[in-house]
Every structure is written in C-alpha cells, then in structure tokens.
Design a protein around this motif. Structure first.
Motif, PDB file in Angstrom:
ATOM      1  N   UNK A 189       0.910  -1.220   0.058  1.00 54.97           N
ATOM      2  CA  UNK A 189       0.045  -0.087  -0.160  1.00 54.97           C
ATOM      3  C   UNK A 189       0.887   0.959   0.165  1.00 54.97           C
ATOM      4  N   UNK A 190       1.448   1.373  -1.229  1.00 55.00           N
ATOM      5  CA  UNK A 190       2.646   2.220  -1.256  1.00 55.00           C
ATOM      6  C   UNK A 190       2.405   3.764  -1.050  1.00 55.00           C
ATOM      7  N   UNK A 191       2.369   4.374  -0.116  1.00 57.30           N
ATOM      8  CA  UNK A 191       2.185   5.775  -0.062  1.00 57.30           C
ATOM      9  C   UNK A 191       3.246   6.547  -0.424  1.00 57.30           C
ATOM     10  N   UNK A 192       3.147   7.740  -0.516  1.00 62.47           N
ATOM     11  CA  UNK A 192       4.152   8.508  -1.091  1.00 62.47           C
ATOM     12  C   UNK A 192       3.757  10.126  -0.503  1.00 62.47           C
ATOM     13  N   UNK A 201       0.018  11.734  -0.703  1.00 61.85           N
ATOM     14  CA  UNK A 201      -0.340  12.221   0.544  1.00 61.85           C
ATOM     15  C   UNK A 201      -1.024  13.883   0.399  1.00 61.85           C
ATOM     16  N   UNK A 251      -3.980  13.712  -1.663  1.00 61.09           N
ATOM     17  CA  UNK A 251      -5.365  13.410  -0.620  1.00 61.09           C
ATOM     18  C   UNK A 251      -5.496  14.702  -0.024  1.00 61.09           C
ATOM     19  N   UNK A 263      -0.006   5.814  -4.540  1.00 59.91           N
ATOM     20  CA  UNK A 263      -1.065   6.618  -4.378  1.00 59.91           C
ATOM     21  C   UNK A 263      -1.706   6.267  -3.233  1.00 59.91           C
ATOM     22  N   UNK A 264      -2.227   7.078  -2.149  1.00 59.62           N
ATOM     23  CA  UNK A 264      -2.768   6.402  -1.021  1.00 59.62           C
ATOM     24  C   UNK A 264      -4.369   5.925  -1.300  1.00 59.62           C
ATOM     25  N   UNK A 265      -4.451   4.970  -0.261  1.00 59.22           N
ATOM     26  CA  UNK A 265      -5.799   4.524  -0.547  1.00 59.22           C
ATOM     27  C   UNK A 265      -6.907   5.553  -0.539  1.00 59.22           C
ATOM     28  N   UNK A 266      -8.034   5.235  -1.263  1.00 63.71           N
ATOM     29  CA  UNK A 266      -8.191   4.422  -2.354  1.00 63.71           C
ATOM     30  C   UNK A 266      -8.235   5.187  -3.785  1.00 63.71           C
ATOM     31  N   UNK A 280      -3.569   2.476  -5.808  1.00 66.34           N
ATOM     32  CA  UNK A 280      -3.172   2.439  -4.235  1.00 66.34           C
ATOM     33  C   UNK A 280      -2.380   1.247  -3.804  1.00 66.34           C
TER      34      UNK A 280
END
Lengths: 482, 482
Positions: free
Chosen positions: B102-105, B109, B112, B296-299, B291
């Motif tokens: 669930x690769x955030x960045x 963020x 979002x 890219x954060x969920x979802x 996501x």
C-alpha cells in the motif's frame, strides 16, 4: 514519452532518487499544502461559488501526456491555483446552499490526514486492529448519541435464489435514486421496484396505507415483498416517512426495513429532533452519511445493522491468503464481510477526531446554528408575500418559490402553475450564473422549487442574509421586465 | 450524556464557538499533524510491523461514550500515539512485505490533502468541473503510459433479464475472491461461477483450452457465457493469464473480457514489463489499483472501458434534483453514471500529484528498484539450498518455502509435502510474531508458501537483507529443535 532518457532513468534505482516517502520532504511539502489550504479557506469568498468554466476547459490548459521528469511541488501548487480552482464548485464556501452540504471541518481534515498517513488497508482485524476496533467504538458512540437500540437477533430472511425474479423492493417516489440503482445492481427486476406515490398534503411522506395496498397487490400476484426503504429527510424536500406504522406493515410480511437518514440523521443527536427517528427499533438497518452534515470529510457513511450475521452470511469470503489466527479465533470483526469491496480506508479515524474535537455539545450547537439560520431564512421568505415556502421545513433546508399569484395576470387561459415553474427555473439559473451563491432545485408533484440547504461549515448569518438579498434583487429585476 | 449543559449548549449557536473550519485553527492544527506524521515515518522502524495487541484491546483504553465537551487536539494526538499506534499494522514500514503493498508517497498524501481540502462531491460535471476533467486527463495519461488502446465502439451485450439465472462468469481458480463476491451481488447464481483449475506446470495461468472446454460444456447445457476475468499478477502468486488466446476464445462467444491488473498493472509502465498485457486491445475493460503499487494513497482504482456507453446504460440515473444544463448539453461526462455510488471523492487530484511530482522516469525507477530488490531476495533464496522459489517471480513478489527435502527424514510413510506445509506455516507464524518483519502466505495446489511482497515506499536493500536474515535465523532455530 518513452523516447527520452534522463539521468534517473539510467541510474541503478536505489540511490539516485529521493525516496517517495522521505520524512523530510513529507514535512516540507506537507506544511506547504497546509498553508495553501488555509489561504484557500481565507479567500474562498473571492471565488464564484459555482464554477464558471466551459466544458473541456482543462484539457486546453494541461499537457496531453504525463511529464517524463519530476516537477517541483511549487509548480504544481501554482497550477492548482491557476487551473484547478477555477473549475472547482466551492462546496466549502459559506455561500454554498445547493444539494446537501459537504460540511468539512478541521477535525475531519486531521482525521483524514492521519488515516491517509497510516494508509492501512483494514479489510480484516489483523491488517490493523486499531482500524477495526476504533470503528466499532465510534460507531457505537454515535449510535448512543442517536439513541439507537442495541443489536439483537432476528430470523434470517429465507428466500430461495430461484425466486430472485419475484422479489419486490418498496420505497416512496421521493426516495433517493441510489435505491433503484442498488436494487437493479443486486439483481432485482426493475419492474419489481415500487416507487409509491406521495402527496403534498402529507408533506411527501410515505403513507402506510399506500404501502399496505401495494404489498397486498403484489402478494396476490405471487410476488415476494423483500425490502422497504424509509427515508428521514428526503433529497428533494427533506420529507420524513412515518417509521412506526411503516415498520408495523413491513413486519407483517417479514420484510427487511432500512432507514435512510443520510442527511437528517445528524440532527437527531439533538434531543429536540430525535422524535423524527422514533420507531427505528422496528427497522433492520439505519444509515447516516457523516460526510453530509456531520463535519466529516467525504466519504464516511455510518451504518447500523440489527443482525450483522445476515449481512456477513451474504458478503463473507475467506480465501486462503486472508486466513489468520485472529479471524479464526472468532474474537474479532473482519469488516470486509460487512461491505462489497475488500479494501477499506481507516475512516473511523475521521469520525473519532470529529467526535472528540467538538464533543456532543458543540456538534449539537453547530447543527442547531444551521437550523436556526434556516428558520431565519424561512421567516424572510414568509415575510415577502411574493414568495411561498412550498413544504414544511424540518431541518436546515428551505424549499421555496415565487408564488404563481405574484406573477402578473395575463389571461384566463394561462396555466399559472406552469408559468410559475418557468419563472422559478429562470430565477435559479440567473442566481447561479451570477456566482455569488449556489442553490439547486427540486420538482415534486409538478411544482418547481428552489432548495436552500444550509450546512457549509463556514456559513454565518450574514451569508444567509446576503443570499436572500440576491434572490430578492433578482426577482425584482425579473418582475420589472415581465 | 444528555444531562449536562455547557455554556456552549446554552449559547445562541452563532458566535460562541470557533467555526469548525476556522482557517487559523486549520493552519495551526494542520501543521501539528504534519509534524506528527513526519515523526511517525522517521520512527516507524521502532514499532513491531505487525500489531501485537490482543482482540478487544482498544475498548479497554477508550471511554464508552463520546465526550460531551470538546477536547484539544494535543490530547487527541497523545492518544493516537499511546493507544492507536500500538494497534496499527504498519503498512508503510520498510519491513512490511505482506499481502500486496500500500505504497504511500509524499505526492499521494498531498493529493489527498487537496482532495479533502476542497471536499467536493463530484458526482456530475457541474458539481466541480475540475474533478471530472482532471480525472479524464490523468486516466488518459496513465493509459498512454501503459500503452492501452484508445476506446472504440462495440456491440452491446444483449441478454434478456429473464435469463439472469443462466448467465455464467469465468475466471481461473487463482482469481481474486472479489470477483465471485461481485458476481453474487450482481445476481449471478453462485453455481454459475466457474473457477477453472490451473496447474503449477503452467505457473498457475489460465489455460485457453480449459476455458474453451468449460464454455462449450455450459453452452451445451443451455447456459449463457457472460464474462471472463483474466488476471495479470494474481494475489496468491502473481500468476499471469495469457491475454491473447483467452480474448480469442471469449470473442467467439461474445463475452465481456475484463483484465484485472490491480497489482501488476503498475509495472507495465516500464517497457520491459509491457509484454505482460500484450493483447489487452482484445479486452473490454482493464483495471489497476494505483493504491497498491503506484504511490497513491488508498483508495484509487483506475478503470478503462472500451465502450463506456454499455456501462452508462446500466448505471445511469437522472433524478430531477440532479438535472442541469451542462449534463443536458451532452458535452460533459457525469462520472456518477460510471459507478455504483452517487458521491465521488476527487481522487484524480492524487493521481495527478503522483504523476507530476515523480514523472514517468522516477515512477519507472521506483518500480524497477522494487523488482531489483525482489530479484536480489530471490537470489538469496536460491543460494540457500534448504529453500526453494515455488513459482516464477515476474514482478516484486517472491513466493518461497523451505523445501520438503530440507526437513530431516523421519520414515517412509511420512507425507513430506504435508510436513513441509506445517513447517512453513510455523515459520511464518514465528517470523510474524517476532514483529521485525511482516509477511503473509498463500496455499496453491496444496503447497503452502511464503509471499514476500516488496513495495513499501520506504523499503531499501538493507531491509530486504535484514528480512532474509530473520527468515534464515528462524529456520536455523527451528531445524535445531526438530
């Protein structure tokens, strides 16, 4: 694209790039966006609330392909300001009175930041126990605030799959369009969806007698009554269906009763509004959108189910790759089995932040202030005898129009109602085109009316007074040219 | 609750409270949470990656009702640190190798934040033109990066509603469980869902011959083939179904072909991986979860449809309260008609930020660095002859196990495969219980294997090496006690 090669492209992929989640960059850029948004809220009244762009505007301003090399956040934020904001319809503007509110708040935003920051995919308990447990806790808190009955067992609905074509879904003709769509998706034959007619004389509430009549006709025809959706605060006019007698009728036929309180449910945390959901103990499920009028950013839909086992029986899946000891212990909830999708955002974080940051007292106050402003607006409408309030105002939305009698007499053959509809339609268009406020409309029982929905968090008395002035001045000008 | 009254409770609701969206408070508290999260990322390796709490832990620590009066953000953040973080399974930890990433960045963020800050409900064009238009633009960008074919017309699938009980859905036995669930929800009889058996010798890809055999059997029985789901990168082992021959078979029967590239689709923006989706021009729809492995954060699920009109015909609703001139001009897209729900978040903002902040070059680099780390891990597994790689590694996930032959011989009657499964199951449990890394498992064709999925944004070489050391040391200890 694809033919260029940069230094990074040729690098080894490990050390030449800043990590996409680098904490220092996160801090630097995060602060930048907080300031950007705080400035946005400070300046929000400078923008036309309804976007004034033409279809296709953005494709003319942006490149046709993604950039090959990285761009700095400063350049991106400049584009947001110059190219995105003109295309935004500002739901957070204090002059936004359209549809239903999308009431943002500082706490809701912070909750979203934390949820996004952790970025967990809470489909089952083990994938982040706090996500599941906080959800159970805050939804219980809100259930208490609404004085919902605690869960209890019930007989499972037993309908053979071969009878799917006989199942019937009931609701009023004021029910949100989402219900017919959901029923169709779930395999209910669209000709078995009953949108029972409501009347202005009953303030567009669903009549239990009409429901009983529709059901008994269907049963005689060999169909199977499945589901009733009762609405507390319909989209068009915030009409309220009478829960107690409706649940009595549904109970006779063993139907599932869902209460859709998406908008108005929020108000029911105030004791003086709780009576609107009296009888909810007779329903099987109840839902409320915290992202409408509960200061929680999109999306956050809260649902309570009397007997979760019937939901889980229908929606549970247990592939090997999701098996784990906690689930098998039966001590935990796996919320994936309560919903359609597997992935789940950590939405409980938002609701928790909102409940704690404001507390019950302030939340009631916020809601009451909106209702109070709506009452004031209603009073202004009543005081000007060219206007009328079309349906009773229960919450923070006023449905009004210019009365047919206010329009100059033309000749006896004229259809006054139709002329009034045309006039009010033009009034709405004129007001919205000007961009100072944004309102939407409904057309119920042949009457075109303007829906004035208060609930944007930044709205104060002065915005409501200004909106009324805009409406009055527009009507003055329109009547002068008739 | 309900019996207390505060000053606010008795106030007039207009002026005694700080506005819930007060820009100054937004700025102050927003900066505080940015710092909180930056610190969280900086310290993330100090926490056990798999949460170690017991079921029910949180209810013991939090009050049973919502607070009546507001609480300061400082107190809430302290509770997040003390009570929530212990219950988080840290998907953003560099030592997270479980499920899929669930690769955030930073960019995801920020996107979002902007999406949440504007908080628009973009169900139709007019409700925020930028939300609709940016979505069309960025999904086109990504489609180009994947070299997807442009849209074209096709004959609508024509099946009478009375035949709903005859419709059949096909997929391999490796397809994600979401498909069977979706088919059931959509009214497909579960006995008409074909999970066609795959073999280890074909690396668990769906065989076109098996598909043809299943379809022709059904057609002979009077059933109607409706839908084929082909997967590029299955959940258990990242198996790849052969698109070109599968689409050929489906075309003969006029079926809808969907390509589920939820995880592995991201890699296909790199020319060297694009061949995995060769033949996608024969499919009707294609989806990719940004996501999962696209920062890219969920979802954020991206879907391309060859002929959107068939989707719109099925999902469109046009209640009066949503009517507006722009929609009626037919010049705009109303994305509400492409999906189940009415409300929509401004997800395009996130994807746009990710694409621009990193550019194609860096995105490819990030993905390649994960694949390179997976190759390195695979090499380590191969080098230790107690282990085996169970299925071919295509992307950034390695499926491995301790070989049956590495376990000490007991007697000729022993089922070596079953003993290996038991050993590997215990290995996984021991490794996860210790909390330094988190991995999950699959069981395919009777073989229990450990899935080592690389893709957390913060993961570097050293974390992969450490994870391998944890696995080796655990196996050393386990073999010593056998």
């Amino acid at each position: 694209m694809g033919s260029l090669a940069s230094f990074n492209e040729l690098g080894n992929g490990f050390s030449n790039n800043v990590n996409p989640l680098d904490p220092d960059e996160f801090r630097r850029q995060g602060h930048m966006v907080i300031d950007f948004l705080a400035d946005y809220y400070q300046n929000i009244e400078k923008y036309p609330v309804l976007s004034q762009v033409e279809p296709g505007y953005l494709a003319k301003r942006l490149p046709t392909t993604a950039p090959y090399v990285a761009e700095p956040v400063e350049a991106i934020l400049q584009d947001v300001q110059q190219h995105i904001i003109p295309g935004i319809t500002h739901w957070q503007s204090p002059n936004y009175f359209a549809y239903f509110p999308s009431s943002g708040s500082v706490a809701g935003f912070l909750g979203e930041m934390l949820s996004t920051g952790f970025n967990v995919v809470g489909f089952n308990w083990i994938s982040s126990p706090a996500a599941t447990e906080l959800e159970s806790i805050v939804v219980d808190w809100l259930g208490q605030m609404l004085d919902l009955p605690p869960a209890r067992d019930r007989m499972l609905l037993k309908v053979g799959r071969e009878n799917i074509g006989k199942l019937v879904v009931y609701a009023s003709d004021q029910t949100h369009s989402a219900l017919a769509k959901a029923a169709k998706i779930a395999g209910i034959d669209p000709k078995n969806f009953r949108a029972i007619k409501t009347k202005r004389s009953a303030a567009f509430g669903l009549s239990p007698e009409s429901l009983r009549h529709a059901i008994s006709t269907d049963v005689k025809a060999g169909l199977i009554p499945l589901y009733l959706c009762a609405t507390i605060g319909t989209t068009s006019t915030t009409a309220v269906d009478p829960l107690i007698p409706l649940c009595d009728v549904a109970k006779e036929y063993g139907m599932w009763v869902h209460v859709d309180a998406a908008y108005a449910g929020s108000a029911c945390i105030c004791p003086e509004f709780r009576h609107f959901i009296d009888g909810v103990e007779g329903a099987d499920s109840f839902s409320l959108n915290a992202h409408k009028w509960f200061f929680t950013t999109l999306d956050c839909c809260c649902m309570w189910v009397k007997d979760p086992s019937s939901l889980i029986k229908s929606l549970s899946t247990n592939p090997e790759y999701l098996r784990n000891k906690a689930s098998e212990s039966n001590q935990v909830v796996d919320y994936k089995d309560w919903q359609i999708t597997l992935s789940r955002r950590f939405r409980a974080m938002k609701l928790w932040l909102v409940l704690r940051s404001y507390g019950v007292a302030n939340l009631r106050n916020f809601l009451r202030s909106h209702v109070k402003m709506a009452k004031r607006f209603e009073q202004l409408v009543i005081t000007d005898n060219r206007f009328e309030v079309v349906v009773p105002r229960y919450f923070a939305m006023v449905c009004f129009r210019v009365s047919p009698s206010a329009l100059p007499f033309r000749n006896a053959d004229d259809d006054n109602e139709m002329r009034a509809n045309e006039f009010n339609r033009k009034l709405l268009e004129t007001v919205n085109a000007e961009g100072r406020i944004y309102v939407t409309h409904a057309q119920v029982d042949g009457i075109y009316m303007i829906r004035f929905a208060i609930g944007a968090s930044l709205t104060e008395d002065k915005h409501v007074l200004m909106a009324w002035k805009v409406v009055q001045e527009t009507v003055d000008a329109m009547l002068n040219t008739l």
